[in-house]
Design a protein around this motif. Structure first.
Motif, short mmCIF file in Angstrom:
data_model
loop_
_atom_site.label_atom_id
_atom_site.label_comp_id
_atom_site.label_asym_id
_atom_site.label_seq_id
_atom_site.Cartn_x
_atom_site.Cartn_y
_atom_site.Cartn_z
N ARG A 100 0.83 -1.21 0.00
CA ARG A 100 0.00 0.00 0.00
C ARG A 100 0.86 1.26 0.00
NH1 ARG A 100 -3.30 -1.22 5.28
NH2 ARG A 100 -1.15 -1.79 5.82
N ILE A 101 1.98 1.19 0.70
CA ILE A 101 2.90 2.32 0.72
C ILE A 101 3.59 2.46 -0.63
CG2 ILE A 101 4.97 3.30 1.82
CD1 ILE A 101 2.45 3.27 3.57
N GLN A 102 3.96 1.32 -1.21
CA GLN A 102 4.68 1.33 -2.48
C GLN A 102 3.86 1.95 -3.61
OE1 GLN A 102 6.00 -2.64 -3.37
NE2 GLN A 102 6.96 -2.92 -1.36
N GLU A 103 2.54 1.84 -3.51
CA GLU A 103 1.67 2.36 -4.58
C GLU A 103 1.95 3.82 -4.90
OE1 GLU A 103 -2.37 1.70 -3.57
OE2 GLU A 103 -2.20 -0.51 -3.56
N ASN A 104 2.26 4.59 -3.88
CA ASN A 104 2.44 6.03 -4.09
C ASN A 104 3.84 6.52 -3.71
OD1 ASN A 104 -0.39 6.59 -4.82
ND2 ASN A 104 -0.81 5.99 -2.69
N ASP A 105 4.80 5.60 -3.62
CA ASP A 105 6.15 5.98 -3.22
C ASP A 105 7.18 5.24 -4.06
OD1 ASP A 105 7.82 7.45 -1.17
OD2 ASP A 105 8.53 5.42 -0.84
N VAL A 106 7.72 5.92 -5.05
CA VAL A 106 8.66 5.29 -5.98
C VAL A 106 9.93 4.80 -5.28
CG1 VAL A 106 10.09 5.64 -8.03
CG2 VAL A 106 7.76 6.52 -7.97
N PRO A 107 10.53 5.59 -4.35
CA PRO A 107 11.71 5.07 -3.65
C PRO A 107 11.46 3.73 -2.96
CG PRO A 107 11.55 7.42 -3.29
CD PRO A 107 10.28 7.01 -3.98
N SER A 108 10.26 3.57 -2.36
CA SER A 108 9.93 2.30 -1.73
C SER A 108 9.84 1.18 -2.76
CB SER A 108 8.60 2.41 -0.96
OG SER A 108 8.74 3.25 0.16
N LYS A 109 9.30 1.49 -3.91
CA LYS A 109 9.22 0.50 -5.00
C LYS A 109 10.63 0.07 -5.43
CE LYS A 109 4.83 2.00 -7.03
NZ LYS A 109 4.18 2.58 -8.24
N ILE A 110 11.52 1.04 -5.52
CA ILE A 110 12.90 0.74 -5.93
C ILE A 110 13.59 -0.15 -4.90
CG2 ILE A 110 15.18 1.75 -6.33
CD1 ILE A 110 13.74 4.16 -7.58
N VAL A 111 13.42 0.18 -3.62
CA VAL A 111 14.02 -0.63 -2.56
C VAL A 111 13.48 -2.06 -2.61
CG1 VAL A 111 14.17 -0.98 -0.06
CG2 VAL A 111 14.50 1.30 -1.02
N ALA A 112 12.16 -2.20 -2.78
CA ALA A 112 11.55 -3.53 -2.88
C ALA A 112 12.08 -4.27 -4.10
CB ALA A 112 10.04 -3.40 -2.96
N GLY A 113 12.29 -3.53 -5.19
CA GLY A 113 12.83 -4.14 -6.40
C GLY A 113 14.26 -4.61 -6.22
N LEU A 114 15.06 -3.80 -5.54
CA LEU A 114 16.45 -4.18 -5.26
C LEU A 114 16.50 -5.43 -4.38
CD1 LEU A 114 18.08 -0.68 -4.63
CD2 LEU A 114 18.45 -2.17 -6.59
N GLU A 115 15.56 -5.52 -3.45
CA GLU A 115 15.50 -6.69 -2.58
C GLU A 115 15.21 -7.95 -3.39
OE1 GLU A 115 13.65 -9.67 0.12
OE2 GLU A 115 12.62 -8.55 -1.46
N ARG A 116 14.32 -7.84 -4.36
CA ARG A 116 14.00 -8.99 -5.21
C ARG A 116 15.19 -9.38 -6.06
NH1 ARG A 116 11.31 -12.01 -3.16
NH2 ARG A 116 10.87 -13.07 -5.13
N ILE A 117 15.89 -8.39 -6.58
CA ILE A 117 17.08 -8.66 -7.41
C ILE A 117 18.18 -9.30 -6.58
CG2 ILE A 117 18.94 -7.58 -8.75
CD1 ILE A 117 16.85 -5.52 -9.69
N SER A 118 18.31 -8.88 -5.32
CA SER A 118 19.32 -9.49 -4.45
C SER A 118 19.02 -10.97 -4.24
CB SER A 118 19.38 -8.77 -3.10
OG SER A 118 18.26 -9.06 -2.29
#
Length: 216
Positions: free
Chosen positions: A21-39
């Motif tokens: 829900r936070i990621q929906e409107n927060d691009v930095p959070s989306k990027i962090v979540a994406g980096l976590e998946r890539i890791s």
């Protein structure tokens, strides 16, 4: 509800990076979540290769690091900082790599307890068999446009430097933290190579890196 309570609630919510829900409107959070998946992808690829050669991921990382870096970096203390693990963890890995005859210890003439490491011929063979573990990830990235690649690299290189400046990342060897790096006419410049640095010229692991003096 008092305004202070509302603001406090918002602040708490903003810190929940992995809340969709936070990621929906927060691009930095989306990027962090994406980096976590890539890791996670990185770890999976490394584990797959580790199982084939009968080593642990950290043991493979140590071997690959040693083959490409100066011997002064190839000791237990530095490797612990490099991989953000404890010295006992590195010592255990080194003990196994020594037992498997993959590395050779070069002891200091002035201190019999101190040593650096280099690879044996067998160790070099293992590196040749394992260092391509990240190729699937690289091949996916290669499909991006040159502009996207440059923007992504600029973000990553600056992020690495900033994380080191904030004490979160223990070791970095990027141009931004090097004593030879300077700014000229708003562009990067290397005083060692005596050349202007484009974004694509920035190095993440420079062999000539020397940390710039910290301003007291």
């Amino acid at each position: 509800m008092p305004v202070k309570q509302i603001l406090a609630g918002i602040t708490i919510m903003e810190k929940k990076v992995f809340d969709p829900r936070i990621q929906e409107n927060d691009v930095p959070s989306k990027i962090v979540a994406g980096l976590e998946r890539i890791s996670e992808v990185f770890k999976v690829l490394l584990w797959e290769k580790a199982k084939v050669v009968g080593l642990s991921p950290i043991q493979i990382q140590i071997l690959i690091f040693i083959v490409y870096h100066k011997q002064e970096f190839c000791n237990v203390s530095h490797l612990a900082k490099e991989f953000n693990v404890t010295k006992p963890t590195i010592s255990d890995a080194v003990r196994i790599l020594t037992k498997k005859q993959l590395i050779i210890k070069d002891f200091s003439s002035s201190d019999s307890r101190s040593y650096s490491m280099r690879l044996s011929d067998l160790g070099k063979k293992v590196v040749a068999e394992t260092e391509d573990f990240a190729d699937p990830l690289r091949n996916q990235i290669k499909g991006s446009t040159p502009e996207d690649l440059e923007n992504l690299f600029q973000l990553i290189s600056k992020l690495i430097y900033q994380l080191h400046q904030n004490g979160i990342l223990t070791v970095q060897r990027t141009c931004y933290g090097c004593k030879f790096y300077a700014k000229r006419r708003n562009n990067g410049y290397c005083n060692l190579l005596e050349k202007e640095l484009l974004t694509s010229d920035i190095r993440l692991d420079c062999q000539e890196y020397e940390e710039k003096s910290k301003v007291v």
